[in-house]
Design an enzyme around this catalytic site. Sequence first.
Site, PDB file in Angstrom:
ATOM      1  N   SER A 152       0.837  -1.192   0.000  1.00 42.01           N
ATOM      2  CA  SER A 152       0.000   0.000   0.000  1.00 42.01           C
ATOM      3  C   SER A 152       0.878   1.251   0.000  1.00 42.01           C
ATOM      4  O   SER A 152       1.724   1.409  -0.882  1.00 42.01           O
ATOM      5  CB  SER A 152      -0.954  -0.033   1.201  1.00 42.01           C
ATOM      6  OG  SER A 152      -1.914   0.979   1.128  1.00 42.01           O
ATOM      7  N   ARG A 222     -11.905   6.384  10.007  1.00 44.15           N
ATOM      8  CA  ARG A 222     -11.465   4.995   9.969  1.00 44.15           C
ATOM      9  C   ARG A 222     -12.540   4.089   9.390  1.00 44.15           C
ATOM     10  O   ARG A 222     -12.248   3.148   8.652  1.00 44.15           O
ATOM     11  CB  ARG A 222     -11.090   4.524  11.380  1.00 44.15           C
ATOM     12  CG  ARG A 222     -10.511   3.119  11.429  1.00 44.15           C
ATOM     13  CD  ARG A 222      -9.279   3.003  10.551  1.00 44.15           C
ATOM     14  NE  ARG A 222      -8.615   1.719  10.731  1.00 44.15           N
ATOM     15  CZ  ARG A 222      -7.559   1.327  10.047  1.00 44.15           C
ATOM     16  NH1 ARG A 222      -7.032   2.126   9.134  1.00 44.15           N
ATOM     17  NH2 ARG A 222      -7.000   0.152  10.272  1.00 44.15           N
ATOM     18  N   ASP A 319      -8.855  -6.199  -4.899  1.00 44.87           N
ATOM     19  CA  ASP A 319      -8.438  -4.896  -4.361  1.00 44.87           C
ATOM     20  C   ASP A 319      -8.932  -3.796  -5.293  1.00 44.87           C
ATOM     21  O   ASP A 319      -8.364  -3.555  -6.344  1.00 44.87           O
ATOM     22  CB  ASP A 319      -6.911  -4.857  -4.244  1.00 44.87           C
ATOM     23  CG  ASP A 319      -6.388  -3.571  -3.614  1.00 44.87           C
ATOM     24  OD1 ASP A 319      -7.195  -2.651  -3.358  1.00 44.87           O
ATOM     25  OD2 ASP A 319      -5.164  -3.482  -3.380  1.00 44.87           O
ATOM     26  N   HIS A 352      -8.225  -4.832  -0.390  1.00 44.08           N
ATOM     27  CA  HIS A 352      -6.919  -4.226  -0.192  1.00 44.08           C
ATOM     28  C   HIS A 352      -6.179  -4.824   1.000  1.00 44.08           C
ATOM     29  O   HIS A 352      -4.939  -4.878   1.018  1.00 44.08           O
ATOM     30  CB  HIS A 352      -7.083  -2.717  -0.008  1.00 44.08           C
ATOM     31  CG  HIS A 352      -5.791  -1.965   0.038  1.00 44.08           C
ATOM     32  ND1 HIS A 352      -4.866  -2.010  -0.982  1.00 44.08           N
ATOM     33  CD2 HIS A 352      -5.253  -1.160   0.993  1.00 44.08           C
ATOM     34  CE1 HIS A 352      -3.811  -1.261  -0.672  1.00 44.08           C
ATOM     35  NE2 HIS A 352      -4.032  -0.740   0.524  1.00 44.08           N
ATOM     36  N   ASP A 353      -6.909  -5.269   2.000  1.00 44.19           N
ATOM     37  CA  ASP A 353      -6.283  -5.850   3.201  1.00 44.19           C
ATOM     38  C   ASP A 353      -5.568  -7.171   2.918  1.00 44.19           C
ATOM     39  O   ASP A 353      -4.873  -7.695   3.798  1.00 44.19           O
ATOM     40  CB  ASP A 353      -7.337  -6.101   4.274  1.00 44.19           C
ATOM     41  CG  ASP A 353      -7.537  -4.894   5.184  1.00 44.19           C
ATOM     42  OD1 ASP A 353      -6.747  -3.940   5.075  1.00 44.19           O
ATOM     43  OD2 ASP A 353      -8.478  -4.919   6.005  1.00 44.19           O
TER      44      ASP A 353
END
Length: 384
Positions: A152, A222, A319, A352-353
């Site tokens: 990232s 968040r 992602d 994405h994680d």
Amino acid sequence: MNSNTPEPITQSQLLKVTEPLPLISGATLTEYELVYETYGELNAEASNAILICHALSGDHHVAGVDAEGKKGWWYDYIGPGKVVDTNRFFVVCSNNLGGCRGSSGPTTLNPHTGKVYGPDFPIVTCKDWVQSQDRLRAHLGIEQWAALIGGSMGGMQVLQWAIDFPQKLRHAIVIAAAPRLSAQNIAFNEVARRAIMSDPDFHEGRFLEHGTTPKRGLALARMLGHLTYLSDDMMGSKFGRELREGKLQYNFEVEFQVESYLRYQGEKFATKQNFDANTYLLMTKALDYFDPAADYDHNLSLALAQAQAKFLVIAFTSDWRFSPQRSHEIVKALLDNDADVSYAEVTSEHGHDAFLLPNAHYEGVFSHYMQRVYEELTCLEKQA
């Protein structure tokens, strides 16, 4: 290591730099500090060092277990016998400038005023982080990194390193990254910042002086960020439309499990993890500003013509924040320069994680490439 043997506690170290650091913004840090951790042993030739670059909410505690029993954020991938094997490599990870985990940033004291920087800490960019990390490299007596690794925002730093200090790294591993943010990603960051800055407890960034914390705004930021890290399929399989109470309540309280999950993640980030709001603003701005091709007539191929490292680029199918197409842009620009580049597109439902989570294909590709890094290192040692 015997499973019954307690894991050694990792200790943070602090580098105090008194040499001024001119920033891209035009400001100058006359002095600053970097907190970092190391794992493994640096060999006699200082040739087995690897720098890990962290993502937006990450820090220097990337592996091992700290004094509070907290595992590093990439614990499953870095350590003895793991993908990045600390029996072979000397691994370094620092908290970025502007961070809130010990390096100079909004939560530390301004040496010129004796007060907490707060919103007065200057805007920092990826190029500034790379410059400060290079000071750490010199301090550790490392002439050239065996590899730089980042996912990232960390992958963006790896790209910047390969352009700005091409002779200082032999391998560059760029995971789930992009050569610059899309308009959509910039928009997500702006909404997150606006959530923080509109919190009544923000006090124009001077919340510490007022004894408050913009917890609501930070939690919302968040929640939005976490939403973009997950894929639609992952959220569907994990939560679906499941209700907390088993039936609709017809009100504006939390009814769906996915709502409860996002609120929990936001509140945990703002309270238990105690992430600094000014740092969140700085990190997202640094992401927005990242665009190495801008210095080369907006030509990414021209920018990466500076690079001398060998590359591994990894993307994940689900992602959507940093999609595989963005990694394709990086690979194409490298191939335009006849660079040595390997590319893997890993099937994953985790969005994405995915770069942080177990995945057999991902681990296999990553391990195979790290074996290559080690074999080349061994050859260099024999030639020395």
